[in-house]
Each structure stands twice: as C-alpha cells, then as structure tokens.
Design an enzyme around this catalytic site. Sequence first.
Site: not given
Ligand code: UD1
Ligand code: CA
Length: 487
Positions: A110, A85, A375, A19
């Site tokens: 995160s 996650t 300068y 995004r």
């Molecule tokens: C996630 C939560 C959501 C919460 C939100 C808060 C999950 C499934 N959802 O959603 O409930 O409200 O955060 O901000 O956990 N990441 C990894 N590996 C992956 C995917 C993501 O390390 O395979 C890391 C990303 O880099 C990021 C964090 O996890 O730092 C959150 O990932 P993101 O995709 O932003 O999750 P959200 O859709 O925001």
């Molecule tokens: Ca997020």
Amino acid sequence: MSASTRPSVIVLAAGAGTRMKSEKPKVLHAIGGRSMLAHAIRAARGVDPEQVAVVVRHQRDRVVEHALATDADILIADQDEIPGTGRAVQAGLEALEAAGVTEGTVLVTSGDTPLMTGEALRRLAEDHTSSGNKVTVLTAVVEDASGYGRVVRGEGGEVLAIVEHKDATEQQRAIREFNGGVYAFDIAALRDALAKVTTDNAQGEMYLTDVLGLTREAGGRVAASVVEDERQVEGANDRVQLASLGKEMNRRTVEAAMRGGATVVDPATTWIDDTVTIGQDVTILPNTQLQGTTTIADGATVGPDTTLTNVEVGEGAQVIRTHGSDAVLGAGASVGPFAYLRPGTRLGARGKIGTFVETKNAEIGEGSKVPHLSYVGDATIGRESNIGAASVFVNYDGVNKHRTTIGDHVRMGSDNMYVAPVTVGDGAYSGAGTVIRKDVPAGALALTVASQRNLEGWVRDNRPGTAAAEAAAQADGAADAQSEAQN
Ligand code: UD1
Ligand code: CA
C-alpha cells in the site's frame, strides 16, 4: 536467475484517503523527507523486481506526476470507477500483463504503509515461494487492531479469511491479529480469485482481502506471516497516524546515525530525513533538523537549533544555530550562531559565516571570513579575505541583480556597502563606512567618508535643559577641575 523468477510489485495508491481531510492525495503526504508513495516505491525497488506498477485513480495526474518523478521506470495502472483494493489489484495485474508479466509472484503493498522495507518484502517473497503458498499475507498482533481487517484462523491455526473491521462481528473485532495490507500472491491464483470477488459488503467495494477465503476454497495454500516489527505494516489513514509513523521513522533514522558513529545528544528533538547522509564522529546538538540531500562529513558539529535542507557540511565544520538550504560548507568551516544560508552559498575550507549574517548566491573562498551582522548576496570573495562587521552587498538596483567580486587577502572595513556591479582587487583595504561604488584596484585603500567635524558646544547651545546638556556641562566641569588641579 532468469527474469521470470523475479517478483513484480503492485503499489496501491488509488484510494481517496478521505480520513486525511486533505486537498493533497493521501499517498503524497510525507514523513522523513519522502512522500509515503516514495517510501513504498523505494521498498518495492528493494526486492529487485521485474516490474513495479502503481495503481492510481484519485487525483490521478498529480499522483502519476509524483510517482514518475520518484521513479521513471514504474508502470502506471489506472483503476476504473469500481472501488476497492481488489479492483485496484486487477488494474495492477493488467498493467503487468501488458508489460509481459503473466505468471510467478506478485507482491502487493500500500502507498500508505511507509515503514515497510525492501528487506521485509524480500523475505516475504522468499517465504512465499519456498513454502508453495498461493497467498501469503503479512500480519501483526497488537492490543487493539481497530480499523484494520482481522485475520480469522481455524482451530489448527490455518488462515481462513480476512474480515474487514466494518464487516466484522463483535467476536471477530476482538481478534488482535490484523492484516498488514502487504501480500505475496501467485499471479494465476490471484487472477482467478479476483474474478470471483464482489462488492457485496459494508463498504460496497471489491475487497482484495476476499481473495484469501476464495483461494482457500479453490484449494490453494493460504498463509499468514506475522511480522516481528509491527510498525512496518502500520498504515497512515489520518494525520494522527501519519505523525506517529513520522516519529517512529525518525527514531529509526536517528538510531542508524548513532550506530554509524554519530553522537546525537537529544534524539527526541533531532529530526533527520532518511535521505540524509551522516559521517562518523559527527556531533548533533538538540533541536536540529537535517533534511533533503544534506550530508554531514566526518567530525562536523551541527546544532543546537539548526535546520539544514540540501546542505553539504564539510569535514570538521561547525554549524551553530543556523537556518540553511542549498549550500556547500567546506572542511573546517564555521557558521553561526544565527546565520541564514540561502541557496547558492558556497563557503570554502576554514571559511567563516558568523553571527547574524545572511548569504545568498555567495561564493566565499578558503579561509575568508564574514564574521558579523552582514548581508552577502550575489558575491564572489577570494581566499583569506575579511569582510568587516555590518557590511551589505547591495546587489539589487530595484530592477536587476548584480554581482560583487572581491579578490584574495582583502581587508575591508566595517559598515561597508558594495554597490554592485563592483570589483575589489587583491590585497585591497577600505575604511569604515565606505560606500564602494567604483572598482578598487589591487592594493589600494578605499575611502568615501568625509572627514569628521566636531561642533564644540553644540548641545549646550541647541539642546539647553536636556539631560544630554547637563551631562556635557558636568563633563566640562570635571575636565576644568582636573586641569586646574594639574596646573
Ligand atoms: C486495508 C485492508 C485491511 C488492512 C489495511 C492495512 C482491504 C479491503 N482492507 O484497509 O484489511 O488491515 O488495509 O493497512 O484491502 N486503494 C486503491 N484503490 C481503492 C481503495 C484503496 O488503490 O479503490 C489503495 C489506497 O490508496 C491505499 C490502499 O489501497 O494505499 C489501502 O486502502 P485503504 O482505504 O487505506 O484501506 P484500509 O481501510 O486501510
Ligand atoms: Ca490504509
């Protein structure tokens, strides 16, 4: 306190961050002078953790390099091709296990939640342990929680599950309490629950959030702790959210500076990185940006319209309408308006770098002044010396850079050129328009300009009929009339 009672932290930073629509990994986007990942690592360090693991995958090498440059002691955990996650936390647990951490509390944060603080994490860890929970999640309540996972509670208020926005029913989407993405887990319970998490959901990912429902089913206590400060759990998924969080972080940093005794005339146009140090009775005027390792000592005035990056401003110094980086300004020094300080500028106490002056690799001693239109590059200037207006330190011969050295108590004329390498001795003087190609001994007056010749009547003879010739003729007539009247 024995080592095993200290929590460890897993920072999630493996996601693609689509995004953001960026070639740069999301967690490396910066606000307030640090990347979001660096903010997350800093908060993690704030709990005095046993270990900190950063989970990586998307643009792995770039994120790893940045993470280790931020903090050399972190563990790197590689996530495999299974997305989500939940999978990321499994990778983090493996890295902790390899480092000898197999039980106790683990906090999960995160890399895209930059306002989270070490203090809030410490409180979460304490609440979690003292209440005997297996999972404690930080949540917040807002008007519109679109995009976030929603916290589903039972009739008694107990947390039943977290449902991702994309998987939620209309009714669940109306829930205003959202998952902040920051958790404390009992490591053993987390490992057991993760083993049961599937990718059977709208995004085809292993959701960490499924652990809450699974832990509950297994009989473990699951609780949510609602943060008072909901911005602490706000995530930056796109650049609009990033800017909004950047503004809020700045508001907090500027407020801290004011509470520390600085006057900030216009907080809305003052941008201060959270890496900057500001003393007492400092005055910051509108449209000022203070970045990097900049320090402003007590009683200094900075701004308006000033950007300083890695600049040390001494006590009581004044820096007005200036752009500067990697410079050191002594106590009581005066800079600007309209000065450009480039790396390696060192101005002594009470020294002056004035209006429309550019400096680079320039050491200007105590009480010495370069007041106007000059300068100064690759120079060493002693104490209490004065460089005349419109002077240039000619430091570049087209191939190499050379240095100019000027002594103490020197008085140099206006419009001088210092053709480096060249040295001017203590107490020397020079005339206006001098081109200094040879060393000037102490106490000498240097002159290179030929004496002035006036060719009388040149304009009348060579530019007849011009406005200049007319003006000259009138001036002659007036002078004649005046001398006649006097006679
Ligand atoms: C996630 C939560 C959501 C919460 C939100 C808060 C999950 C499934 N959802 O959603 O409930 O409200 O955060 O901000 O956990 N990441 C990894 N590996 C992956 C995917 C993501 O390390 O395979 C890391 C990303 O880099 C990021 C964090 O996890 O730092 C959150 O990932 P993101 O995709 O932003 O999750 P959200 O859709 O925001
Ligand atoms: Ca997020």
